[in-house]
Write a protein that holds these residues in place. Structure first.
Motif, PDB file in Angstrom:
ATOM      1  N   UNK A   1       0.798  -1.226   0.000  1.00 13.32           N
ATOM      2  CA  UNK A   1       0.000   0.000   0.000  1.00 13.32           C
ATOM      3  C   UNK A   1       0.826   1.269   0.000  1.00 13.32           C
ATOM      4  N   UNK A   2       2.080   1.193   0.452  1.00 14.38           N
ATOM      5  CA  UNK A   2       2.936   2.384   0.470  1.00 14.38           C
ATOM      6  C   UNK A   2       3.513   2.701  -0.906  1.00 14.38           C
ATOM      7  N   UNK A   3       3.363   1.767  -1.841  1.00 16.67           N
ATOM      8  CA  UNK A   3       3.945   1.948  -3.176  1.00 16.67           C
ATOM      9  C   UNK A   3       2.966   2.712  -4.074  1.00 16.67           C
ATOM     10  N   UNK A   4       3.378   3.901  -4.474  1.00 14.43           N
ATOM     11  CA  UNK A   4       2.528   4.671  -5.399  1.00 14.43           C
ATOM     12  C   UNK A   4       2.496   4.025  -6.776  1.00 14.43           C
ATOM     13  N   UNK A   5       3.592   3.434  -7.155  1.00 15.93           N
ATOM     14  CA  UNK A   5       3.641   2.654  -8.399  1.00 15.93           C
ATOM     15  C   UNK A   5       4.492   1.425  -8.121  1.00 15.93           C
ATOM     16  N   UNK A   6       4.098   0.294  -8.673  1.00 19.22           N
ATOM     17  CA  UNK A   6       4.782  -0.958  -8.382  1.00 19.22           C
ATOM     18  C   UNK A   6       4.871  -1.794  -9.655  1.00 19.22           C
ATOM     19  N   UNK A   7       6.038  -2.375  -9.888  1.00 17.48           N
ATOM     20  CA  UNK A   7       6.215  -3.214 -11.067  1.00 17.48           C
ATOM     21  C   UNK A   7       5.298  -4.428 -10.981  1.00 17.48           C
ATOM     22  N   UNK A   8       4.818  -4.883 -12.139  1.00 20.82           N
ATOM     23  CA  UNK A   8       3.925  -6.037 -12.170  1.00 20.82           C
ATOM     24  C   UNK A   8       4.601  -7.271 -11.583  1.00 20.82           C
ATOM     25  N   UNK A   9       5.891  -7.459 -11.880  1.00 19.86           N
ATOM     26  CA  UNK A   9       6.619  -8.615 -11.366  1.00 19.86           C
ATOM     27  C   UNK A   9       6.649  -8.599  -9.834  1.00 19.86           C
ATOM     28  N   UNK A  10       6.936  -7.427  -9.246  1.00 19.77           N
ATOM     29  CA  UNK A  10       6.978  -7.305  -7.788  1.00 19.77           C
ATOM     30  C   UNK A  10       5.593  -7.520  -7.190  1.00 19.77           C
ATOM     31  N   UNK A  11       4.579  -6.951  -7.822  1.00 21.60           N
ATOM     32  CA  UNK A  11       3.195  -7.116  -7.362  1.00 21.60           C
ATOM     33  C   UNK A  11       2.802  -8.598  -7.334  1.00 21.60           C
ATOM     34  N   UNK A  12       3.147  -9.324  -8.413  1.00 24.67           N
ATOM     35  CA  UNK A  12       2.792 -10.748  -8.507  1.00 24.67           C
ATOM     36  C   UNK A  12       3.505 -11.576  -7.442  1.00 24.67           C
ATOM     37  N   UNK A  13       4.801 -11.288  -7.233  1.00 24.90           N
ATOM     38  CA  UNK A  13       5.559 -12.039  -6.221  1.00 24.90           C
ATOM     39  C   UNK A  13       4.996 -11.762  -4.832  1.00 24.90           C
TER      40      UNK A  13
END
Length: 565
Positions: A247-259
């Motif tokens: 929730x602290x990430x304003x933008x997050x890579x899809x790979x990081x989100x999936x992991x």
């Protein structure tokens, strides 16, 4: 970051003198492997090949072909081997991969085409070198988003899941038909059962969670505190902290989100007692009639009202399984026993994290005895090592008079040696593979750490740390530190060092250290890597299996710990 004690800031130089305590001579030294260090030219060439494979859509493979029962090799098309007695389709190795194998690294393993001779003996006195390599390859694949398969995992037809599971099972059954292998290489055997695919539920959830968290921390440094929590003492609350981190990430890579999402799901499953118990019962029912006592013990675990009862039944089941393995030559049933044993160790770790230590020292020592029995049954300790640890504990438990502070302290000191003993056993079991893989990729040095912290050693080390503090308190043991008497300073890794004192005050200091290998460094927080240093002072992190302590021991760096309290 944790606060550095004020008295450390007043000193420019420090001498670390750490006493080793009891010594231990390994019986493995008589069979120590011959290790040949790869030359710098070989390492440079190998690293270049691996880098190319990682970005190649086919990875270590050249093409996909059909291998028919009559010996025909055909182009990939539907039912190509129908007129040739059937067959299997899988990838074939590229020239680059063949060259890498010549250099010493057999990557891109396909079990459908895996050939094994149990008599293979490259170095005098050491067999099974190809098998010792498999866990290292799997480790790098797990922690590096596929490693040499980074782009090739979606290479269509490179393997067929059903064929791989069947081939992996046949390989393990072949190994299990060799009684000497089971007796002489039990630790290696258990790791092979973990990493070789042979059924659809062969993943170890605790290791998957640890490795996914490590990958996340490498992709995003801000995840490092959560990685440390997951590798140390995770709980159900960890799940919420991961969600808050996302929730602290304003933008997050899809790979990081999936992991991160996968990590959350695996943690939620890990803390679902009903799901875990159901899986254990399902595996136990595959055993033969002679294992009914194991089945009953697993069922008692599921019906237990307290975590203490659950731990008791889990350990009993593990010990019973090891005895059954030693008395049976039925490869099929022994594979089922090993599968269940691996699941039970993962369950042991999960349950042990939620148990509060009893107030009585004798009750704590009884817990230690149980964990030691499980640790030996799981292959981490030898029978002789278990004996040397259990005998003094039993003497203390049988005493009708209070144990002396000296005897108690000697007992704890011997327990403190266990991580080093087990570390030595792991390094011996995988020596040749560690030798070449560490030269290729420095992250392979963390393989031993990964095994230790995913084992029954973790709760045992935590209890030992508690007993060590208790022993120091009742004996009035203190340390002389800068001429001051302190009761919260102790040494973990033996050695003497002298150097300029440097203090890490931020995460960036750890990533880009401004000191050199002759300095002594204060680390007030955990870090995923360890830099060369003459000596280390850690704040608060005193568990012998904490990440910093293992890294320091691996590098031979003297280390003392200062308790925050």
């Amino acid at each position: 970051m944790k606060q550095v004690p004020n008295y450390l800031l007043n000193y420019y130089f420090i001498i670390l003198i750490l006493i080793t305590g009891l010594s231990y001579t390994s019986s493995l030294s008589a069979q120590a492997p011959f290790l040949k260090i790869p030359s710098s030219e070989v390492i440079i060439e190998a690293k270049k090949i691996v880098a190319d494979m990682r970005v190649n859509l086919r990875g270590p493979y050249e093409s996909v072909q059909w291998f028919c029962s009559d010996g025909s090799v055909l182009a990939p098309k539907s039912n190509a081997c129908d007129k040739h007695g059937g067959g299997k389709q899988h990838a074939v190795f590229s020239a680059q991969r063949k060259r890498l194998a010549q250099l010493g690294w057999h990557v891109g393993t396909i079990y459908t085409s895996f050939k094994l001779s149990l008599e293979e003996n490259t170095y005098v006195g050491r067999k099974h070198l190809r098998l010792r390599e498999l866990p290292l390859e799997k480790y790098l694949i797990d922690i590096d988003d596929g490693w040499i398969l980074h782009k090739a995992r979606s290479y269509r037809g490179r393997v067929q899941l059903e064929d791989e599971l069947q081939a992996g099972r046949e390989l393990l059954l072949q190994i299990l038909q060799d009684e000497s292998f089971i007796n002489e290489n039990f630790l290696l055997l258990r790791e092979l059962v973990r990493v070789i695919p042979h059924h659809t539920e062969s993943d170890d959830p605790t290791r998957n969670i640890r490795r996914q968290s490590q990958l996340l921390a490498e992709l995003d440094k801000s995840f490092e505190p959560l990685r440390a929590e997951i590798h140390g003492q995770p709980s159900q609350h960890t799940i919420n902290r991961i969600k808050q981190w996302i929730g602290t990430k304003t933008s997050i890579q899809l790979q990081i989100q999936n992991i991160a999402n996968t990590l959350i799901m695996e943690l939620e499953s890990l803390y679902n007692v009903k799901d875990r118990s159901h899986k254990l019962i399902k595996l136990s029912k595959k055993l033969e009639k002679s294992d009914q006592l194991v089945v009953q013990t697993v069922q008692k675990n599921a019906q237990s009202g307290t975590q203490e009862e659950r731990l008791f039944h889990i350990i009993n089941a593990i010990v019973l399984l090891r005895k059954a393995l030693q008395q049976s030559l039925n490869a099929t049933v022994n594979l089922q026993r090993l599968d269940l044993m691996g699941e039970l160790e993962a369950e042991l770790l999960t349950v042990a994290r939620s148990i509060q230590l009893p107030a009585s020292r004798n009750e704590i020592l009884k817990n230690v005895l149980q964990l030691l029995q499980a640790t030996q049954a799981l292959g981490w300790l030898s029978s002789g090592e278990l004996n040397s640890l259990a005998t003094p504990i039993n003497k203390v438990l049988l005493q009708t008079t209070p144990v002396s502070a000296q005897v108690y302290r000697q007992l704890i000191r011997r327990l403190q040696l266990v991580p080093a003993w087990v570390q030595g056993s792991i390094k011996h079991s995988f020596a040749e593979a560690l030798n070449v893989y560490q030269a290729l990729d420095v992250r392979s040095t963390q393989f031993v750490d990964d095994l230790l912290r995913s084992s029954s050693l973790m709760p045992l080390a935590q209890i030992t740390h508690h007993l060590m503090l208790d022993s120091a308190q009742i004996s009035g043991t203190t340390s002389s530190f800068f001429g001051n008497t302190e009761d919260h300073v102790w040494g973990l890794n033996p050695g003497i060092a002298r150097g300029k004192l440097q203090i890490i005050t931020s995460e960036n200091d750890a990533i880009n250290p401004a000191f050199n290998a002759h300095d002594i460094v204060v680390i007030p927080n955990t870090t995923s890597t360890l830099f060369p240093a003459a000596g280390i002072i850690t704040i608060g992190e005193g568990n012998p299996l904490s990440h910093i302590q293992i890294l320091a021991r691996n590098l031979g760096i003297p280390n003392i710990v200062i308790n925050e309290s």
